[in-house]
Design a protein around this motif. Structure first.
Motif, PDB file in Angstrom:
ATOM      1  N   LEU A   1      13.662  -8.935  -2.202  1.00  0.00           N
ATOM      2  CA  LEU A   1      13.557  -9.588  -0.896  1.00  0.00           C
ATOM      3  C   LEU A   1      12.218 -10.303  -0.739  1.00  0.00           C
ATOM      4  O   LEU A   1      12.162 -11.408  -0.192  1.00  0.00           O
ATOM      5  CB  LEU A   1      13.764  -8.562   0.219  1.00  0.00           C
ATOM      6  CG  LEU A   1      15.159  -7.958   0.286  1.00  0.00           C
ATOM      7  CD1 LEU A   1      15.206  -6.830   1.301  1.00  0.00           C
ATOM      8  CD2 LEU A   1      16.196  -9.023   0.601  1.00  0.00           C
ATOM      9  N   ALA A   2      11.134  -9.709  -1.221  1.00  0.00           N
ATOM     10  CA  ALA A   2       9.820 -10.344  -1.134  1.00  0.00           C
ATOM     11  C   ALA A   2       9.758 -11.624  -1.963  1.00  0.00           C
ATOM     12  O   ALA A   2       9.021 -12.554  -1.637  1.00  0.00           O
ATOM     13  CB  ALA A   2       8.728  -9.376  -1.585  1.00  0.00           C
ATOM     14  N   SER A   3      10.559 -11.687  -3.017  1.00  0.00           N
ATOM     15  CA  SER A   3      10.567 -12.873  -3.876  1.00  0.00           C
ATOM     16  C   SER A   3      11.428 -13.995  -3.304  1.00  0.00           C
ATOM     17  O   SER A   3      11.417 -15.107  -3.814  1.00  0.00           O
ATOM     18  CB  SER A   3      11.066 -12.515  -5.279  1.00  0.00           C
ATOM     19  OG  SER A   3      12.461 -12.253  -5.255  1.00  0.00           O
TER      20      SER A   3
ATOM     21  N   ASP B   1      18.300 -13.469  -3.482  1.00  0.00           N
ATOM     22  CA  ASP B   1      19.408 -12.703  -2.924  1.00  0.00           C
ATOM     23  C   ASP B   1      19.519 -11.380  -3.670  1.00  0.00           C
ATOM     24  O   ASP B   1      19.262 -11.308  -4.873  1.00  0.00           O
ATOM     25  CB  ASP B   1      20.737 -13.458  -3.074  1.00  0.00           C
ATOM     26  CG  ASP B   1      20.818 -14.681  -2.192  1.00  0.00           C
ATOM     27  OD1 ASP B   1      20.212 -14.659  -1.098  1.00  0.00           O
ATOM     28  OD2 ASP B   1      21.481 -15.650  -2.587  1.00  0.00           O
ATOM     29  N   VAL B   2      19.905 -10.343  -2.943  1.00  0.00           N
ATOM     30  CA  VAL B   2      20.109  -9.034  -3.570  1.00  0.00           C
ATOM     31  C   VAL B   2      21.465  -9.058  -4.266  1.00  0.00           C
ATOM     32  O   VAL B   2      22.506  -9.143  -3.623  1.00  0.00           O
ATOM     33  CB  VAL B   2      20.049  -7.899  -2.530  1.00  0.00           C
ATOM     34  CG1 VAL B   2      20.319  -6.560  -3.187  1.00  0.00           C
ATOM     35  CG2 VAL B   2      18.699  -7.886  -1.830  1.00  0.00           C
ATOM     36  N   ASN B   3      21.429  -9.047  -5.581  1.00  0.00           N
ATOM     37  CA  ASN B   3      22.638  -9.002  -6.392  1.00  0.00           C
ATOM     38  C   ASN B   3      22.272  -8.287  -7.695  1.00  0.00           C
ATOM     39  O   ASN B   3      21.093  -8.015  -7.941  1.00  0.00           O
ATOM     40  CB  ASN B   3      23.201 -10.413  -6.629  1.00  0.00           C
ATOM     41  CG  ASN B   3      22.226 -11.344  -7.297  1.00  0.00           C
ATOM     42  OD1 ASN B   3      21.586 -10.985  -8.289  1.00  0.00           O
ATOM     43  ND2 ASN B   3      22.088 -12.556  -6.772  1.00  0.00           N
ATOM     44  N   PRO B   4      23.234  -7.954  -8.513  1.00  0.00           N
ATOM     45  CA  PRO B   4      22.922  -7.204  -9.740  1.00  0.00           C
ATOM     46  C   PRO B   4      21.896  -7.898 -10.646  1.00  0.00           C
ATOM     47  O   PRO B   4      21.023  -7.239 -11.215  1.00  0.00           O
ATOM     48  CB  PRO B   4      24.276  -7.066 -10.437  1.00  0.00           C
ATOM     49  CG  PRO B   4      25.269  -7.102  -9.315  1.00  0.00           C
ATOM     50  CD  PRO B   4      24.697  -8.081  -8.325  1.00  0.00           C
TER      51      PRO B   4
ATOM     52  N   GLU C   1       0.818  -1.204   0.000  1.00  0.00           N
ATOM     53  CA  GLU C   1       0.000   0.000   0.000  1.00  0.00           C
ATOM     54  C   GLU C   1       0.859   1.264   0.000  1.00  0.00           C
ATOM     55  O   GLU C   1       0.364   2.343  -0.224  1.00  0.00           O
ATOM     56  CB  GLU C   1      -0.969   0.018   1.188  1.00  0.00           C
ATOM     57  CG  GLU C   1      -0.304  -0.049   2.544  1.00  0.00           C
ATOM     58  CD  GLU C   1      -0.038  -1.469   3.022  1.00  0.00           C
ATOM     59  OE1 GLU C   1       0.643  -1.597   4.037  1.00  0.00           O
ATOM     60  OE2 GLU C   1      -0.465  -2.430   2.389  1.00  0.00           O
ATOM     61  N   GLY C   2       2.142   1.138   0.234  1.00  0.00           N
ATOM     62  CA  GLY C   2       3.060   2.268   0.204  1.00  0.00           C
ATOM     63  C   GLY C   2       4.052   2.103  -0.929  1.00  0.00           C
ATOM     64  O   GLY C   2       3.926   1.224  -1.769  1.00  0.00           O
ATOM     65  N   GLU C   3       5.029   2.964  -0.959  1.00  0.00           N
ATOM     66  CA  GLU C   3       6.070   2.879  -1.981  1.00  0.00           C
ATOM     67  C   GLU C   3       7.046   1.753  -1.634  1.00  0.00           C
ATOM     68  O   GLU C   3       7.309   1.490  -0.472  1.00  0.00           O
ATOM     69  CB  GLU C   3       6.815   4.196  -2.081  1.00  0.00           C
ATOM     70  CG  GLU C   3       5.948   5.327  -2.605  1.00  0.00           C
ATOM     71  CD  GLU C   3       5.401   5.045  -3.995  1.00  0.00           C
ATOM     72  OE1 GLU C   3       6.164   4.575  -4.864  1.00  0.00           O
ATOM     73  OE2 GLU C   3       4.215   5.304  -4.203  1.00  0.00           O
ATOM     74  N   PHE C   4       7.572   1.106  -2.636  1.00  0.00           N
ATOM     75  CA  PHE C   4       8.579   0.079  -2.431  1.00  0.00           C
ATOM     76  C   PHE C   4       9.587   0.168  -3.555  1.00  0.00           C
ATOM     77  O   PHE C   4       9.335   0.766  -4.588  1.00  0.00           O
ATOM     78  CB  PHE C   4       7.963  -1.318  -2.332  1.00  0.00           C
ATOM     79  CG  PHE C   4       7.130  -1.716  -3.529  1.00  0.00           C
ATOM     80  CD1 PHE C   4       7.706  -2.379  -4.591  1.00  0.00           C
ATOM     81  CD2 PHE C   4       5.783  -1.423  -3.575  1.00  0.00           C
ATOM     82  CE1 PHE C   4       6.956  -2.744  -5.687  1.00  0.00           C
ATOM     83  CE2 PHE C   4       5.022  -1.787  -4.665  1.00  0.00           C
ATOM     84  CZ  PHE C   4       5.602  -2.448  -5.719  1.00  0.00           C
ATOM     85  N   THR C   5      10.737  -0.428  -3.319  1.00  0.00           N
ATOM     86  CA  THR C   5      11.842  -0.341  -4.268  1.00  0.00           C
ATOM     87  C   THR C   5      12.067  -1.695  -4.934  1.00  0.00           C
ATOM     88  O   THR C   5      11.486  -2.712  -4.533  1.00  0.00           O
ATOM     89  CB  THR C   5      13.128   0.077  -3.556  1.00  0.00           C
ATOM     90  OG1 THR C   5      13.494  -0.963  -2.633  1.00  0.00           O
ATOM     91  CG2 THR C   5      12.952   1.389  -2.810  1.00  0.00           C
ATOM     92  N   ALA C   6      12.958  -1.702  -5.907  1.00  0.00           N
ATOM     93  CA  ALA C   6      13.339  -2.959  -6.552  1.00  0.00           C
ATOM     94  C   ALA C   6      13.953  -3.906  -5.530  1.00  0.00           C
ATOM     95  O   ALA C   6      13.715  -5.111  -5.566  1.00  0.00           O
ATOM     96  CB  ALA C   6      14.316  -2.688  -7.692  1.00  0.00           C
TER      97      ALA C   6
ATOM     98  N   ALA D   1      14.082  -7.321 -10.883  1.00  0.00           N
ATOM     99  CA  ALA D   1      13.074  -6.558 -10.153  1.00  0.00           C
ATOM    100  C   ALA D   1      12.760  -5.236 -10.853  1.00  0.00           C
ATOM    101  O   ALA D   1      11.599  -4.836 -10.929  1.00  0.00           O
ATOM    102  CB  ALA D   1      13.544  -6.310  -8.728  1.00  0.00           C
ATOM    103  N   GLU D   2      13.762  -4.571 -11.371  1.00  0.00           N
ATOM    104  CA  GLU D   2      13.528  -3.307 -12.066  1.00  0.00           C
ATOM    105  C   GLU D   2      12.702  -3.523 -13.330  1.00  0.00           C
ATOM    106  O   GLU D   2      11.811  -2.732 -13.639  1.00  0.00           O
ATOM    107  CB  GLU D   2      14.860  -2.626 -12.371  1.00  0.00           C
ATOM    108  CG  GLU D   2      15.524  -2.096 -11.119  1.00  0.00           C
ATOM    109  CD  GLU D   2      16.969  -1.699 -11.315  1.00  0.00           C
ATOM    110  OE1 GLU D   2      17.502  -1.818 -12.441  1.00  0.00           O
ATOM    111  OE2 GLU D   2      17.582  -1.272 -10.314  1.00  0.00           O
TER     112      GLU D   2
END
Length: 66
Positions: A35-37, A40-43, A25-30, A49-50
């Motif tokens: 993380l929701a998926s 791991d956060v990597n390039p 319901e708010g703003e979220f980032t790539a 995500a982008e």
């Protein structure tokens, strides 16, 4: 084990609605989408995500969360 009750514990009461939210319901980032998926956060995952955000917008997060 500590004999004092946990002041943050809800005990047997249900969690209040104000504490339960998906975040969509708010703003979220790539990064939030990665993380929701469960990835791991990597390039590579950030690029995924982008692209997903560009294609589906806010629905991209709604599809991942129950």
């Amino acid at each position: 084990m500590n004999a004092e009750p946990d002041k943050t514990s809800m005990g047997d009461r249900p969690t209040p609605d104000r504490l339960l939210h998906a975040g969509s319901e708010g703003e979220f980032t790539a990064e939030d989408l990665v993380l929701a998926s469960g990835r791991d956060v990597n390039p590579k995952s950030m690029a995924w995500a982008e692209r997903r955000l560009a294609e589906k917008g806010r629905a991209s997060m709604d599809e991942l969360l129950p």
